[in-house]
Design an enzyme around this catalytic site. Structure first.
Site, PDB file in Angstrom:
ATOM      1  N   LYS A   1       0.854  -1.188   0.000  1.00 28.68           N
ATOM      2  CA  LYS A   1       0.000   0.000   0.000  1.00 28.68           C
ATOM      3  C   LYS A   1       0.881   1.226   0.000  1.00 28.68           C
ATOM      4  O   LYS A   1       2.036   1.155   0.431  1.00 28.68           O
ATOM      5  CB  LYS A   1      -0.887   0.017   1.255  1.00 28.68           C
ATOM      6  CG  LYS A   1      -2.165   0.793   1.074  1.00 28.68           C
ATOM      7  CD  LYS A   1      -3.199   0.000   0.297  1.00 28.68           C
ATOM      8  CE  LYS A   1      -4.468   0.785   0.045  1.00 28.68           C
ATOM      9  NZ  LYS A   1      -5.530  -0.092  -0.468  1.00 28.68           N
TER      10      LYS A   1
HETATM   11  P1  NAD Z   1     -12.979   7.497  -2.959  1.00 32.89           P
HETATM   12  O1  NAD Z   1     -11.990   8.553  -2.652  1.00 32.89           O
HETATM   13  O2  NAD Z   1     -13.433   7.304  -4.358  1.00 32.89           O
HETATM   14  O3  NAD Z   1     -14.296   7.704  -2.048  1.00 32.89           O
HETATM   15  C1  NAD Z   1     -14.292   7.761  -0.665  1.00 32.89           C
HETATM   16  C2  NAD Z   1     -15.659   8.221  -0.187  1.00 32.89           C
HETATM   17  O4  NAD Z   1     -15.720   8.114   1.242  1.00 32.89           O
HETATM   18  C3  NAD Z   1     -15.979   9.674  -0.509  1.00 32.89           C
HETATM   19  O5  NAD Z   1     -17.353   9.781  -0.832  1.00 32.89           O
HETATM   20  C4  NAD Z   1     -15.686  10.414   0.795  1.00 32.89           C
HETATM   21  O6  NAD Z   1     -16.473  11.580   0.923  1.00 32.89           O
HETATM   22  C5  NAD Z   1     -16.098   9.373   1.800  1.00 32.89           C
HETATM   23  N1  NAD Z   1     -15.400   9.500   3.080  1.00 32.89           N
HETATM   24  C6  NAD Z   1     -14.072   9.580   3.292  1.00 32.89           C
HETATM   25  N2  NAD Z   1     -13.812   9.648   4.608  1.00 32.89           N
HETATM   26  C7  NAD Z   1     -15.015   9.590   5.221  1.00 32.89           C
HETATM   27  C8  NAD Z   1     -15.420   9.604   6.571  1.00 32.89           C
HETATM   28  N3  NAD Z   1     -14.518   9.722   7.554  1.00 32.89           N
HETATM   29  N4  NAD Z   1     -16.745   9.512   6.836  1.00 32.89           N
HETATM   30  C9  NAD Z   1     -17.648   9.412   5.826  1.00 32.89           C
HETATM   31  N5  NAD Z   1     -17.322   9.387   4.538  1.00 32.89           N
HETATM   32  C10 NAD Z   1     -16.033   9.491   4.248  1.00 32.89           C
HETATM   33  O7  NAD Z   1     -12.344   6.149  -2.358  1.00 32.89           O
HETATM   34  P2  NAD Z   1     -12.729   4.640  -2.737  1.00 32.89           P
HETATM   35  O8  NAD Z   1     -11.747   4.179  -3.746  1.00 32.89           O
HETATM   36  O9  NAD Z   1     -14.183   4.534  -2.964  1.00 32.89           O
HETATM   37  O10 NAD Z   1     -12.330   3.921  -1.363  1.00 32.89           O
HETATM   38  C11 NAD Z   1     -13.256   3.809  -0.270  1.00 32.89           C
HETATM   39  C12 NAD Z   1     -12.874   2.605   0.573  1.00 32.89           C
HETATM   40  O11 NAD Z   1     -12.896   1.441  -0.264  1.00 32.89           O
HETATM   41  C13 NAD Z   1     -11.464   2.651   1.164  1.00 32.89           C
HETATM   42  O12 NAD Z   1     -11.455   1.994   2.393  1.00 32.89           O
HETATM   43  C14 NAD Z   1     -10.650   1.869   0.149  1.00 32.89           C
HETATM   44  O13 NAD Z   1      -9.452   1.347   0.706  1.00 32.89           O
HETATM   45  C15 NAD Z   1     -11.656   0.780  -0.191  1.00 32.89           C
HETATM   46  N6  NAD Z   1     -11.373   0.083  -1.446  1.00 32.89           N
HETATM   47  C16 NAD Z   1     -11.358   0.741  -2.644  1.00 32.89           C
HETATM   48  C17 NAD Z   1     -11.061   0.030  -3.801  1.00 32.89           C
HETATM   49  C18 NAD Z   1     -11.063   0.677  -5.152  1.00 32.89           C
HETATM   50  O14 NAD Z   1     -10.928  -0.058  -6.142  1.00 32.89           O
HETATM   51  N7  NAD Z   1     -11.235   1.961  -5.278  1.00 32.89           N
HETATM   52  C19 NAD Z   1     -10.787  -1.346  -3.732  1.00 32.89           C
HETATM   53  C20 NAD Z   1     -10.849  -1.990  -2.507  1.00 32.89           C
HETATM   54  C21 NAD Z   1     -11.138  -1.258  -1.370  1.00 32.89           C
END
Ligand code: NAD
Length: 419
Positions: free
Chosen positions: A109
């Protein structure tokens, strides 16, 4: 080791989860010592010229937890909240995630401490290019392959790929995944995480005798994982009753239209103040009456302090690390099925793996083939974890961790200790 809401440390939580599984597996103390610690931790401090002419120094990290089953793989996060311990935890979870779905990667990461919301696209590009250069001593198409995570996207991946390629003197698309289609990205990657969440949730619902048609769904986070999950669950016939982002949440028991909510967010910068919905807090979105809860934002949001108020029958973890071990115990006791992050959100890394394979072969597949292969891998992963949980009479998290850790331990054992 205690992890309360105010002093939440994701790495301590990851180790706590690991220790629970290692104990149940009766793993040797020597092996526990190897697997508890990341193999490599790189910290970089680097200057970036801002548009104002000022030069600001940023701190970033890249951590490789374990590479015994294949090259390291894991996303890059841009956030003011990034810490080395958070990156270490996320790298460890990546190792278990790849192992649990049988993808031939180890875990990694990366992150940069910055607030992308206050930076211009030009500043973000310069930050990305310099960070890529700094970590290029350990990343590469055969050693460690980054991908998007919170606040990074396909454009950031394109800059990373271009920077790494400029240093090589030729195009090296396989160095990152989650790229735009025009430069070696894969069909289906954008929706992959949410699609995987839907596949395993469907499996879990049928195990509980529950139909997804008409099921009430609440989603925390409206980005790549959460926003797309809202659309896919809605298309599946679910009722999206609540969603949130960093600024707050919205609730309507009659259901929200995810496409209209997305338009509202794009225009207004947040889901809040959506017409025909009631504003609620970021916390309340976890506690509204619903059948399925999808945390899709960040770590440590379901804790001993609020787990009792979670009303969902299924918690499908799109985010990494949203539920603490104390909350896991509370949810398990009240019969709520938690589909653990390392399984639930593994669709992202699975299609990233497909993208990498396609880049290395310079031979690209259609979206039907990708979705079919993704479904097969997610269903196989869910069934293996569910069988392990039945065998040990434990929750899906412990079962998934045991399965993953035993696979990584086996690879570590069989390769032997160098020299
Ligand atoms: P992103 O930046 O596209 O979206 C994150 C969202 O969460 C946004 O809407 C933001 O406003 C909201 N957010 C952030 N902190 C917050 C909080 N404290 N309280 C409420 N809302 C909050 O990110 P993403 O890629 O969607 O990632 C979100 C989660 O999914 C993370 O934990 C990430 O590790 C996990 N994830 C993402 C992927 C991927 O392919 N993008 C894959 C596996 C896991």
């Amino acid at each position: 080791m205690h992890n309360d809401v105010n002093t939440f440390n994701p790495y301590l939580m990851a180790v706590q989860q690991f220790d629970l599984a290692a104990e149940k597996l009766k793993l040797s103390e020597d092996m526990r010592e190897i697997l508890r610690l990341p193999k490599r931790e790189l910290a970089v401090n680097f200057p970036v010229r801002l548009d104002s002419g000022r030069i600001k120094t940023f701190t970033g990290y890249r951590v490789q937890h374990n590479v015994n089953r294949g090259p390291a793989k894991g996303g890059i996060r841009y956030s003011p909240e990034v810490t080395l311990d958070e990156v270490k935890a996320l790298a460890m979870w990546m190792t278990w995630k790849c192992a649990v779905v049988g993808i031939p990667y180890g875990g990694a990461k990366g992150g940069v401490i910055c607030d992308p919301k206050t930076m211009t696209p030009a500043e973000l590009e310069r930050l990305t290019r310099r960070y890529t250069t700094e970590i290029s001593i350990i990343i590469g198409p055969h050693s460690d392959i980054p991908a998007p995570d919170v606040n990074t996207n396909s454009q950031v991946m394109a800059w990373m790929m271009d920077t790494y390629s400029m240093h090589g003197g030729f195009s090296i698309p396989a160095v990152v995944t989650g790229k735009p289609l025009s430069i070696g990205g894969s069909e289906g990657r954008n929706d992959a995480t949410a699609t995987g969440v839907l596949f395993v949730t469907r499996r879990a619902a049928s195990r509980m005798g529950m139909s997804l048609k008409g099921a009430r769904v609440s989603i925390q986070g409206y980005g790549n994982a959460g926003g797309i999950a809202a659309r896919l669950f809605h298309n599946e016939g679910c009722k999206i009753v609540a969603v949130s982002d960093t600024r707050g949440g919205i609730y309507n028991e009659a259901g929200l239209d995810p496409a209209v909510v997305l338009r509202h967010k794009q225009e207004r910068g947040s889901v809040i103040d959506f017409p025909h919905a009631q504003n609620i807090s970021v916390q309340q979105v976890l506690e509204v009456p619903c059948d399925i809860l999808v945390p899709a934002a960040t770590e440590g949001v379901i804790t001993a302090a609020n787990a009792d108020r979670v009303q969902a029958r299924i918690v499908s973890e799109a985010a990494n690390g949203p539920t603490t071990p104390e909350a896991d115990a509370i949810l398990f006791k009240k019969g709520c099925m938690v589909i653990p992050d390392i399984l639930a959100n593994a669709g992202g890394v699975t299609v990233s793996y497909f993208e990498w394979v396609q880049d290395l072969q310079s031979f690209f597949w259609g979206v039907e083939e990708i979705t079919k292969k993704l479904e097969m891998i997610m269903n196989r992963g869910f069934d293996a974890v569910a069988a392990e949980a039945d065998h040990f009479g434990c929750d899906l998290r412990l079962a998934a961790n045991m399965l993953a850790i035993s696979r990584v331990a086996e690879a570590t054992q069989i390769r032997g200790i160098y020299p």
